[in-house]
Write an enzyme that holds these catalytic residues in place. Structure first.
Site, PDB file in Angstrom:
ATOM      1  N   PRO A  18     -14.927  31.805 -53.472  1.00 51.90           N
ATOM      2  CG  PRO A  18     -15.516  33.705 -52.263  1.00 51.90           C
ATOM      3  CD  PRO A  18     -15.654  33.088 -53.607  1.00 51.90           C
ATOM      4  CG  MET A  19     -15.375  27.413 -51.481  1.00 47.50           C
ATOM      5  SD  MET A  19     -15.382  25.774 -52.262  1.00 47.50           S
ATOM      6  CE  MET A  19     -13.967  25.932 -53.374  1.00 47.50           C
ATOM      7  CD  GLN A  33     -14.361  36.723 -50.285  1.00 45.97           C
ATOM      8  OE1 GLN A  33     -14.271  35.849 -49.444  1.00 45.97           O
ATOM      9  NE2 GLN A  33     -15.457  36.919 -51.014  1.00 45.97           N
ATOM     10  CB  CYS A  87     -18.515  35.827 -44.548  1.00 45.98           C
ATOM     11  SG  CYS A  87     -18.087  34.522 -43.365  1.00 45.98           S
ATOM     12  CE  LYS A 119     -19.414  34.796 -53.187  1.00 45.56           C
ATOM     13  NZ  LYS A 119     -20.139  34.291 -52.024  1.00 45.56           N
ATOM     14  CG  HIS A 122     -24.377  33.109 -51.673  1.00 46.72           C
ATOM     15  ND1 HIS A 122     -23.527  32.492 -50.792  1.00 46.72           N
ATOM     16  CD2 HIS A 122     -25.351  32.201 -51.948  1.00 46.72           C
ATOM     17  CE1 HIS A 122     -23.975  31.271 -50.526  1.00 46.72           C
ATOM     18  NE2 HIS A 122     -25.083  31.079 -51.217  1.00 46.72           N
ATOM     19  N   GLY A 169     -24.352  30.312 -56.047  1.00 45.36           N
ATOM     20  CA  GLY A 169     -25.390  29.546 -55.361  1.00 45.36           C
ATOM     21  C   GLY A 169     -25.984  28.465 -56.240  1.00 45.36           C
ATOM     22  NE  ARG A 217     -23.533  23.919 -51.703  1.00 46.19           N
ATOM     23  CZ  ARG A 217     -24.774  23.503 -51.914  1.00 46.19           C
ATOM     24  NH1 ARG A 217     -25.168  22.335 -51.414  1.00 46.19           N
ATOM     25  NH2 ARG A 217     -25.621  24.236 -52.604  1.00 46.19           N
TER      26      ARG A 217
END
Length: 309
Positions: free
Chosen positions: A24-25, A92, A121, A160, A188, A221, A245
């Site tokens: 998720p971003m 999400q 987050c 998450k 993460h 990660g 990323r």
């Protein structure tokens, strides 16, 4: 109450094994990025976090020409999806309330393959609302939300998290989360206060994997290249991995033989246009993908105001 039987629950867990997923971003994990990632080989794709209050009781409409399914409220589009991703998209959710989370999940559960609770987050708006990483410090509320979802929705529920500085505290939280009946846990491998430039602590995952087995545990990660997938699995025992990323840099990261960034960028724009994605969001994502900020074409893109410009 729709508690899954053991056979169904096992099948749900299997969806999260041996996979390479899109993480998720914020602002990037929109429909075109998800569709393109699936095209290039992603096994599952996560949406960007959407707050439960925003999606609950949205109006659902379908564009017969594009096939895009839109959820909107008060004239504002909240979430878009497409039948082509239905079996592989994980929604999400940001939430601080079991009741509101369930209301939101019931709104969209028939259009997604799973629902994921964001408990990692670190952004201010999320934490101040009792969501995201704030839930890790409120395990009773966190587990109550997961239990409400697991016991009442018709799709797999996942979660998450990040890690604490204290390894024992992390393990204890992971055990409590697993006991709610979720189908997988994503970790993460950074703390709430670590930034992306700081190396992810893959070594912190090994014990979590061992403690929660056979529950699928997904590593997030520093998956920046295709070869990182196998390295991560071998060094941590992770069931699956996800990348954020890496996919921004090149969405074809999901295949061993990736295409050029330029080719991937062109495909992204084409996909965005077919999905009627807002130009502002498309431009934002492309500028992140195209890192040569001194190139003439970057300057043209930066100044553009619509798809034709």
């Amino acid at each position: 109450m729709t508690v899954p039987d053991s056979e169904k629950h096992q099948a749900w867990q299997d969806r999260y094994r041996n996979g390479y997923f899109l993480a998720p971003m914020v602002r990037v994990g929109t429909l075109p990025m998800r569709l393109l990632s699936l095209h290039y080989g992603a096994d599952l794709v996560w949406t960007c976090e959407i707050i439960d209050k925003s999606i609950a009781n949205c109006l659902r409409t379908v564009n017969d020409q594009t096939g895009v399914i839109s959820y909107s409220k008060d004239g504002r589009e909240i979430f878009t999806t497409h039948k082509d991703e239905k079996s592989r998209v994980v929604f999400q959710m940001g939430s601080a309330s079991p009741d509101t989370a369930l209301e939101a999940a019931r709104t969209i559960e028939n259009d997604v393959a799973g629902i994921d609770l964001n408990c990692g987050c670190p952004m201010k708006f999320s934490v101040q609302g009792g969501m995201g990483a704030a839930l890790m410090e409120d395990p009773d509320r966190l587990c109550a939300i997961l239990e409400a979802l697991v016991q009442n929705v018709s799709v797999p529920v996942t979660c998450k998290i990040r890690v604490f500085d204290d390894e024992e505290k992390t393990i204890e939280l992971a055990r409590r989360i697993a006991a709610t009946g979720i189908s997988a846990l994503t970790v993460h491998c950074r703390t709430r206060y670590m930034r992306p430039r700081e190396k992810a602590m893959w070594h912190r995952l090994n014990r979590i994997v061992d403690e929660l087995s056979p529950l699928p545990v997904i590593l997030n990660g520093d998956i920046c290249h295709f070869d990182d997938v196998q390295k991560a699995r071998e060094s941590t025992g992770a069931t699956s991995v996800m990348t954020a990323r890496g996919a921004i840099a090149n969405p074809s990261i999901f295949r061993k033989e990736s295409v050029s960034v330029l080719e991937a960028t062109v495909e992204f724009v084409k996909t965005a246009m077919r999905a009627s994605n807002s130009y502002a969001n498309t431009k934002y994502t492309v500028l992140l993908m195209y890192t040569d900020t001194k190139a003439p074409e970057y300057k043209v893109l930066q100044a553009s105001k619509c798809y034709e410009a």
